[in-house]
Design a protein around this motif. Structure first.
Motif, PDB file in Angstrom:
ATOM      1  N   GLU A  40       0.829  -1.205   0.000  1.00 11.58           N
ATOM      2  CA  GLU A  40       0.000   0.000   0.000  1.00 11.58           C
ATOM      3  C   GLU A  40       0.867   1.260   0.000  1.00 11.58           C
ATOM      4  OE1 GLU A  40      -3.833   1.449   2.556  1.00 11.58           O
ATOM      5  OE2 GLU A  40      -1.959   1.047   3.646  1.00 11.58           O
ATOM      6  N   GLU A 135      -5.132   5.697   1.801  1.00  7.67           N
ATOM      7  CA  GLU A 135      -4.953   4.335   2.312  1.00  7.67           C
ATOM      8  C   GLU A 135      -6.293   3.678   2.618  1.00  7.67           C
ATOM      9  OE1 GLU A 135      -2.435   4.892   5.687  1.00  7.67           O
ATOM     10  OE2 GLU A 135      -0.595   4.546   4.509  1.00  7.67           O
ATOM     11  N   LEU A 136      -6.227   2.369   2.875  1.00 10.53           N
ATOM     12  CA  LEU A 136      -7.420   1.618   3.235  1.00 10.53           C
ATOM     13  C   LEU A 136      -7.890   2.014   4.619  1.00 10.53           C
ATOM     14  CD1 LEU A 136      -6.301  -1.942   2.040  1.00 10.53           C
ATOM     15  CD2 LEU A 136      -7.847  -0.361   0.855  1.00 10.53           C
ATOM     16  N   THR A 137      -9.181   1.949   4.805  1.00 14.97           N
ATOM     17  CA  THR A 137      -9.746   2.301   6.097  1.00 14.97           C
ATOM     18  C   THR A 137      -9.559   1.143   7.083  1.00 14.97           C
ATOM     19  OG1 THR A 137     -11.935   1.432   5.532  1.00 14.97           O
ATOM     20  CG2 THR A 137     -11.481   3.731   4.937  1.00 14.97           C
ATOM     21  N   GLU A 140     -11.718  -1.747   6.216  1.00 17.00           N
ATOM     22  CA  GLU A 140     -11.175  -2.517   5.090  1.00 17.00           C
ATOM     23  C   GLU A 140     -10.012  -3.390   5.540  1.00 17.00           C
ATOM     24  OE1 GLU A 140     -12.209   0.483   1.367  1.00 17.00           O
ATOM     25  OE2 GLU A 140     -10.364   0.760   2.507  1.00 17.00           O
ATOM     26  N   TRP A 141      -9.136  -2.815   6.382  1.00 20.80           N
ATOM     27  CA  TRP A 141      -8.024  -3.624   6.911  1.00 20.80           C
ATOM     28  C   TRP A 141      -8.534  -4.769   7.786  1.00 20.80           C
ATOM     29  CZ3 TRP A 141      -3.474  -4.318   5.267  1.00 20.80           C
ATOM     30  CH2 TRP A 141      -2.755  -3.306   4.644  1.00 20.80           C
TER      31      TRP A 141
END
Length: 423
Positions: A40, A135-137, A140-141
């Protein structure tokens, strides 16, 4: 001495490999998440680097600073216009491209600090990207973590199941053989599953072979005991009876006959004892060749005379065909037991007729005209108690014993000095 069983060994294997699998699963889970985090960040930094080319082009075209390129990327070519929260970024060296944690009130940011040339002068370039929007929230992670954990757990369970099945398959033949040995049922054949490895099948075949040999040796021991008892009790009975008769009749002729019976019975017992001792005696120098002697016609006639009384009772005549005087190893006592057993068996299997004893350089044949061999006698399990003794004595002196039906009726018993077959 270890008290571990095959089942405990299975549990130990399971615990051991489960621990390894769990450790590998944790490592894979950690590496997967770490790789995703790195990937990421790497994507974001490369995106920021690519955006710098567009920013330089826009600034050369007259775009004002700050330049909003996307909802998360802002470009500056005048560091004096940096917001207060970004003032510390002006001191970054040219070429800096990385994520900065807690660099602003908005959270983490990606920063790219470089320079470009425009109108023959150097201009600074600073690109800032808000990491929270790029970035992913956390949700989401969390979903990704659950997915990786699920895959890792599934692989762990599949590995554990395969491991348990493989371990049981490896241990099952050992457990099965152990149970069969523990039960110890007579005449039991050892077996392992068809899917067992080849070495277990070889081991099972060896165990079955050894068990058959042990059973045969036990049977031979029982037969030997019965035969030895019979052979020793008969002359003892004769001696005891003759001694008792001597007390009731004092006539010289009668006493002489009884004395001769006692002498003959004692000689028979002595020969039997010598032959049996020769069979079980442990030679101190077995590797050295044993001395040979010549088998004479007089010795054969003496041996035949010992069974002539039994032959006459069954109207059987015994004919000696002395073709040669071979060199043999067994002493007279052993040869007497061999020949007398074979002739006695031939007499017992005959209801008359003739028995021919042939002596050649290679063998001694005893051919009768009796009833032939039964099924048990074909497998050398019958035809008289002394048959196993004959086999044992032949093995002791390197001879071979054959028993077969004769073409003209009756059977042929052959003691071979070499490997010639019965014709």
């Amino acid at each position: 001495m270890s008290t571990s069983s095959a089942e405990s060994l299975t549990r130990k294997f399971t615990i051991y490999f489960t621990s390894i699998a769990l450790m590998v699963g944790v490592i894979i889970y950690g590496l997967s998440l770490s790789m995703l985090y790195w990937l990421e960040d790497e994507v974001n930094t490369r995106l920021l680097y690519a955006a710098s080319v567009t920013a330089v082009s826009d600034f050369n075209a007259g775009a004002p600073s700050p330049l909003t390129m996307t909802n998360s990327i802002t470009a500056y070519n005048d560091l004096s216009q940096l917001p207060e929260q970004y003032q510390g970024l002006a001191d970054l060296p040219s070429g800096f491209l990385n994520e900065m944690t807690n660099a602003s009130e908005q959270g983490d940011i990606f920063v790219y600090r470089t320079d470009y040339v425009a109108m023959q002068s150097h201009h600074p370039l600073l690109l800032v990207m808000n990491a929270e929007t790029a970035e992913l929230t956390e949700n989401e992670w969390r979903r990704i973590s659950l997915f990786v954990f699920g895959i890792t757990s599934t692989l762990f369970l599949l590995f554990g199941y395969a491991l348990i099945k493989l371990t049981k398959r490896m241990i099952q033949p050992i457990s099965q053989l152990s149970d069969q040995l523990h039960n110890g049922q007579p005449q039991q054949r050892f077996q392992v599953p068809d899917g067992a490895v080849q070495e277990f099948h070889h081991l099972t075949a060896s165990l079955n072979s050894y068990q058959a040999q042990i059973a045969q040796l036990i049977e031979q021991e029982h037969t030997f005991s019965r035969y030895a008892s019979h052979e020793l009790r008969t002359p003892l009975t004769i001696i005891h009876g003759a001694s008792h008769l001597l007390q009731h009749d004092q006539s010289p002729d009668f006493q002489q006959r009884q004395q001769q019976r006692i002498i003959k019975a004692a000689a028979d017992m002595q020969n039997t004892v010598d032959a049996l001792l020769s069979l079980v005696k442990q030679e101190s120098r077995q590797s050295e060749p044993q001395p040979q002697r010549k088998l004479t016609q007089a010795e054969m006639e003496t041996l035949i005379s010992t069974v002539s009384e039994l032959a006459s009772k069954k109207a059987v005549s015994i004919e000696l065909n002395m073709q040669s005087q071979p060199q043999i190893t067994p002493p007279e006592a052993v040869l007497r037991m061999l020949i007398s057993n074979l002739i006695n068996n031939a007499i017992n299997a005959s209801d008359g007729g003739k028995i021919i004893v042939t002596v050649s350089d290679d063998y001694i044949d005893v051919v009768d005209q009796g009833r032939g061999l039964t099924e048990s006698e074909i497998h050398q399990q019958g035809h008289g108690l002394g048959l196993l003794i004959v086999n044992a004595l032949c093995q002791r002196y390197g001879w071979e014993f054959d028993l077969a039906d004769a073409k003209t009726g009756g059977c042929i018993a052959r003691l071979r000095f070499n490997t010639n077959a019965i014709s």
